[in-house]
Write an enzyme that holds these catalytic residues in place. Sequence first.
Site, short mmCIF file in Angstrom:
data_model
loop_
_atom_site.label_atom_id
_atom_site.label_comp_id
_atom_site.label_asym_id
_atom_site.label_seq_id
_atom_site.Cartn_x
_atom_site.Cartn_y
_atom_site.Cartn_z
N SER A 115 6.51 64.02 95.78
CA SER A 115 5.96 62.77 96.33
C SER A 115 4.80 62.26 95.47
O SER A 115 3.92 63.03 95.08
CB SER A 115 5.47 63.02 97.76
OG SER A 115 4.85 61.87 98.26
N ILE A 156 -3.55 57.59 98.39
CA ILE A 156 -2.48 57.04 99.23
C ILE A 156 -2.63 55.55 99.53
O ILE A 156 -2.79 55.13 100.68
CB ILE A 156 -2.30 57.84 100.55
CG1 ILE A 156 -2.32 59.35 100.25
CG2 ILE A 156 -1.03 57.44 101.28
CD1 ILE A 156 -1.87 60.24 101.38
N CYS A 209 -3.22 66.24 103.89
CA CYS A 209 -4.20 65.16 103.72
C CYS A 209 -5.25 65.26 104.82
O CYS A 209 -5.07 65.93 105.83
CB CYS A 209 -3.47 63.83 103.79
SG CYS A 209 -2.57 63.67 105.31
N GLY A 254 3.64 72.40 89.02
CA GLY A 254 3.67 72.77 87.60
C GLY A 254 5.04 73.01 87.02
O GLY A 254 5.15 73.51 85.90
N THR A 302 4.21 66.22 88.02
CA THR A 302 3.50 65.82 86.81
C THR A 302 4.37 65.83 85.56
O THR A 302 4.18 65.00 84.66
CB THR A 302 2.28 66.75 86.64
OG1 THR A 302 1.54 66.71 87.86
CG2 THR A 302 1.39 66.31 85.51
C1 LIG Z 1 -0.45 61.08 90.70
C2 LIG Z 1 -0.05 61.95 91.84
C3 LIG Z 1 0.15 61.43 93.12
C4 LIG Z 1 0.52 62.23 94.18
N1 LIG Z 1 0.71 61.69 95.40
C5 LIG Z 1 1.15 62.47 96.42
C6 LIG Z 1 1.44 61.92 97.68
O1 LIG Z 1 1.34 60.72 97.90
N2 LIG Z 1 1.86 62.76 98.67
C7 LIG Z 1 2.02 64.10 98.47
O2 LIG Z 1 2.40 64.80 99.39
N3 LIG Z 1 1.76 64.65 97.27
C8 LIG Z 1 1.33 63.86 96.25
N4 LIG Z 1 1.09 64.43 95.02
C9 LIG Z 1 1.28 65.85 94.84
C10 LIG Z 1 2.65 66.13 94.24
O3 LIG Z 1 3.67 65.72 95.11
C11 LIG Z 1 2.83 67.62 93.96
O4 LIG Z 1 2.71 68.33 95.18
C12 LIG Z 1 1.79 68.16 93.01
O5 LIG Z 1 1.51 67.21 92.00
C13 LIG Z 1 2.19 69.48 92.37
O6 LIG Z 1 3.35 69.36 91.62
P1 LIG Z 1 3.34 69.12 90.02
O7 LIG Z 1 2.42 70.15 89.43
O8 LIG Z 1 4.76 69.28 89.61
O9 LIG Z 1 2.81 67.74 89.79
C14 LIG Z 1 0.71 63.61 93.96
C15 LIG Z 1 0.52 64.14 92.70
C16 LIG Z 1 0.15 63.34 91.63
C17 LIG Z 1 -0.04 63.95 90.28
#
Ligand SMILES: Cc1cc2nc3c(=O)[nH]c(=O)nc-3n(C[C@H](O)[C@H](O)[C@H](O)COP(=O)(O)O)c2cc1C
Lengths: 280, 280, 314, 314
Positions: free
Chosen positions: C21, C71, C127, C241, C263
Amino acid sequence: MNAVVRSSALEPTNPVAFERDLPVISNEPVNGEYRLMILSAPVELLEQCHAGQFFHLLCPQIGGETPYLRRPMSIYGFYPEKGELHFLYKVTGEGTRALSHLKTGDTLNVLGPLGRGFTIEDDWDHLVLVARGVGLATLAPLALEAKRLGRKLTAICSARSADVLMSVEYFEALGARVITVTDTDGTSSIENLEAVIEQLVALDGVDAFYTCGSNRILRLLQKIGERHDIPGEIALEQQMACGLGMCHCCVRPFRKDGGQVNLRVCREGPVFDMQEAMPW
Amino acid sequence: MNAVVRSSALEPTNPVAFERDLPVISNEPVNGEYRLMILSAPVELLEQCHAGQFFHLLCPQIGGETPYLRRPMSIYGFYPEKGELHFLYKVTGEGTRALSHLKTGDTLNVLGPLGRGFTIEDDWDHLVLVARGVGLATLAPLALEAKRLGRKLTAICSARSADVLMSVEYFEALGARVITVTDTDGTSSIENLEAVIEQLVALDGVDAFYTCGSNRILRLLQKIGERHDIPGEIALEQQMACGLGMCHCCVRPFRKDGGQVNLRVCREGPVFDMQEAMPW
Amino acid sequence: MVDLGVDVGSLKLKNPIMPASGTFSEELADVFDLDLIGAHVTKTITRGLRDGNPTPRVCEVSGSMLNSIGIPSKGVGYFIEKVVPFYQQYKTPLVVSISGNTADEFATLCSEVTVEGVDAIEVNISCPNIEEDGKAFAIRPSSTYDVMCKLRQATHLPLWAKLTPNTGETPEVARAAEEGGADALVVANTILAMAIDIRTRKPKLGNLMGGLSGPSLKPIALRMAYQCARATNIPVIGCGGISNAEDVLEFLIAGATAVQVGTATFIDPAIMPKIVTDLEALLASGGYSSVRDVIGSVIDEEQDPGVVFMEAAP
Amino acid sequence: MVDLGVDVGSLKLKNPIMPASGTFSEELADVFDLDLIGAHVTKTITRGLRDGNPTPRVCEVSGSMLNSIGIPSKGVGYFIEKVVPFYQQYKTPLVVSISGNTADEFATLCSEVTVEGVDAIEVNISCPNIEEDGKAFAIRPSSTYDVMCKLRQATHLPLWAKLTPNTGETPEVARAAEEGGADALVVANTILAMAIDIRTRKPKLGNLMGGLSGPSLKPIALRMAYQCARATNIPVIGCGGISNAEDVLEFLIAGATAVQVGTATFIDPAIMPKIVTDLEALLASGGYSSVRDVIGSVIDEEQDPGVVFMEAAP
Ligand SMILES: Cc1cc2nc3c(=O)[nH]c(=O)nc-3n(C[C@H](O)[C@H](O)[C@H](O)COP(=O)(O)O)c2cc1C
Ligand SMILES: Cc1cc2nc3c(=O)[nH]c(=O)nc-3n(C[C@H](O)[C@H](O)[C@H](O)COP(=O)(O)OP(=O)(O)OC[C@H]3O[C@@H](n4cnc5c(N)ncnc54)[C@H](O)[C@@H]3O)c2cc1C
Ligand SMILES: Cc1cc2nc3c(=O)[nH]c(=O)nc-3n(C[C@H](O)[C@H](O)[C@H](O)COP(=O)(O)OP(=O)(O)OC[C@H]3O[C@@H](n4cnc5c(N)ncnc54)[C@H](O)[C@@H]3O)c2cc1C
Ligand SMILES: Cc1cc2nc3c(=O)[nH]c(=O)nc-3n(C[C@H](O)[C@H](O)[C@H](O)COP(=O)(O)O)c2cc1C
Ligand code: FES
Ligand code: FES
């Protein structure tokens, strides 16, 4: 005529952003601060490009630099006829330092063209751009576009001193009129700039202003534009993550319909209506 | 005579481990699996080296590899007279892959010499080493040391097939007797190895055994050593972080005084008493 | 041919790769065919309009990133009129991520998004919850349980609870979510972090602090995925990650049924379909005929079970 | 010449650079003169003998490491007879790190190490507490307060409480430690994490899970240091991923009075004295005459105070 062509987000079957490893043709210093990188690019990619758009560059992990996120960089030039994509950049941190280590024959992964470029309406005949510093990189291809469309262009180039004034030759070669103002000889003051532009408006008529980067220049052009009812556009910057409109990292506030809205620099921009832009 | 010289931990004014960027003289494949890296090293560093000790190498972040921790590597050869430090290594993962990208003229950051090397007591006349695979890297400098001290050395080299038998020439050039056993011709079986060694004991007498790496060889030498009351030493490996004795990452269990104790491979080892070592 | 299909509870996915998300939106259709991935997961929405946090909203930290977007939301109306129809063009299931300031507001939104075209609801309980002095629901088992019970009553759709790493009680929170009615756990959201520009002495994010995501988060999220898979009987969706097929496999072995990629999409926008292809090849080379065979296959029996949930002593 | 001296409560340090517990020992004297750094901090000791955890005890994760050493200890007797005299050769203050399975055992050890030659006691309350079903004391404010009160009564020496990132309540835990009698906070220990070898399907650590340290931890530890400096009135000692003078400055700006360097010493054993030199140069180039002038100088006033302790919404 509109310089912007993007597929709507509702056309998933027609992807428009390319992600490619492009070979480096050259990557040389232009003066003490700026470097010009020329990449070899396929014509179908170059044909998608428009002045004011940008690419999101995956800077390499070389020379001890370990940039992680991509870096946005304006298209400085695009030449479908010779298969070249140009970037003009200033080395400011890890990512651009890494870029500066690239040598002829290396490849650079690019994503783009991205964003909304400059507009040149059909009845805009005399275009005036006001550029300072690396902002030139963003505005330069507008001159190319103006020439292709047979419009008159005046480029007001502002810089600290004469020796960092770039692209003057570039603009002149494209038949543009160039006015240079510098800090060292005091001509770059806002007052002088106002006088120079007012004179342009009075003598030649101006159909549109284009600028980017400087807050003071933005305020000035908003004032002059409002005074004479001349439209304008500004290219803006913001920290980015995705570059595609997904993450909402890159927003800036704009005046719209009496209120204030956040727009994404990477998607609704980087080029915005000058009157809607808010000085920062 | 003891090949080990270390400052006691109680002499803080006399640091013994060097941390240096050393130029790469060459870094070439020896056969399909192993590479030999020759570094240029200052004589004061080389004079601290002893057979069985190791260096902790800061593998470079090149070729897309991003190793973080240092990697331990035995001294394969040290030549104060020509200012050279040699490593023989097998490419197995990120760190050694990064090492393999080093070219003549690059530098490699090394930390060492570290750990406790092999012992050669004054009255040990006939030394027998049994090595398999990359274990040769660790045992090779023992031959150098034996020659300097005028001892007789028999090297039993075990390998999968004859074409990966390394260092045979190396040992022979140092006047050692070399016995090769391979899987392909069935001579490397534990039974045959036992027969070969028992014959050495019976005909020539053996004063000490040295080995490293293989569990099966350790068990065999422990048995033979106990049977004939011949001492021995084994070089062991373990994952390491600091390499200096600080983190206690690198422990292995040993039999001591009827009980079991954990000793640090980087500090109390990597060379240990063969009877105290525990097969794993 | 390896069978990549997995079941997240009653929801069948053609492959275990979906976006995280907030790192995915309609715009990614510019880059690849969105039907190549296992599910679509929207940015978290709230009931009303929200502007989001001050800029800068993102910064880089060694090999990873911090974000504090906050958000921004166009509200539930826009979502139902514009976003759902867009994704209905695709055969891939749509998961909507929602959040609320209070448990009741959250539950109301949950029932509002229970519409045709939505296949599951991911509840972002990581959140801030204004009823718990700004702590996220998922920091404590009790607040997790309470909010999940309300959300459960608000929808018949599969309910995925997205957990936070900002807690010392992951297994307890996971069990509380399961008991409160979660059909699956998404593990995990970002971890609270900070960076300061030493030249300006200002925090690098406009909101001072933000969430760490990317490779630095992986070992933490993997640990949580493993803990949650052990602590509950509902599917776990790993997140944190993940950048390549090897990372996916690591999460699957740890016990995750599917994964979310966040990411990494910012670095390579086409990474998700690439991972689908690579995962198939990786499984094939390991001799697997179905991805389901690796799920939870971690070899941990040799270990004293006592250590598993114990805080590892440094 | 920049004055690098800092005061951690009543303890004066010639510079703010000291080692992190468990990443330093007598052996480092082989590499540099140990009087170059601000303090000496020992590996955590326990009262009795302990073997530590199964091997492998360490593994690498992208640009950082996991460890699960498990506090092997030669006991308090060895410490007093061998370790204290070694460090008494130096003028630099000695800080002993201690830990215990129960609050009472912990307190007994605390009084046993209150001896000549020890200048401060760092209490590692990030380790498992068998009275709280294996949770570390510092996961909850209440268990933090209770153990700190007992420890406070056991010694007159400065008491530094070492906090864990494995909690969702850092400011509350920090305040509990202060109220329980801590003279300083060390922020922070490693965060619980995991890695699995996808070929063998075994956890990369013998203990399944372990603590993440190194650069990946830095933004998390920095956030905690900032939170603790805001939440309490006692000095904060930053710790987590510090690898160079710029990192030190970032922690000092965030509010730390001094810092501990851990994993970076494994990469470059002489990093601490190098950082001392580089920090002086960095401060000089910034026009500072004393390191004390940068402590807590972060510019955060423009921010809504509401966001500061709020869980940052992703
Ligand atoms: C720019 C950005 C916006 C995000 N917005 C949300 C969000 O709106 N809701 C949510 O549950 N997680 C949000 N996340 C968290 C990601 O869904 C995810 O849980 C987190 O980035 C870890 O995964 P990753 O390391 O693959 O990015 C956001 C992450 C990033 C980097
Ligand atoms: C649409 C757009 C077009 C641009 N065109 C050009 C150009 O043609 N030539 C040029 O020299 N520069 C241009 N920039 C600025 C360029 O992106 C930054 O100079 C570059 O990202 C700096 O990266 P760094 O790693 O060298 O610096 P660092 O300061 O180390 O960067 C740290 C982080 O901040 C981001 N960042 C830093 N400065 C900026 C900035 N001004 N705008 C957005 N993000 C930033 C980086 O991307 C990176 O994520 C443009 C920016 C945008 C948004
Ligand atoms: C005292 C000592 C001497 C050694 N001498 C030699 C030698 O002369 N030649 C040689 O080829 N190899 C030698 N090794 C093994 C060598 O250290 C490993 O092959 C190397 O660390 C692998 O690193 P990698 O990144 O390529 O592999 P990866 O598998 O990617 O390494 C991952 C991690 O595990 C560690 N690791 C992996 N294998 C070993 C191992 N066998 N022992 C300790 N740590 C390991 C690495 O250091 C790294 O931290 C020695 C090991 C020790 C302990
Ligand atoms: C190998 C190793 C052993 C450690 N042992 C201890 C310990 O005994 N007691 C303790 O409080 N912290 C211990 N730690 C945690 C460190 O003191 C430090 O808090 C953590 O590593 C974060 O700092 P760094 O990123 O600079 O390493 C250990 C860390 C490592 C890497
Ligand atoms: S950079 Fe992601 S929305 Fe603009
Ligand atoms: S590697 Fe640190 S003690 Fe041996």
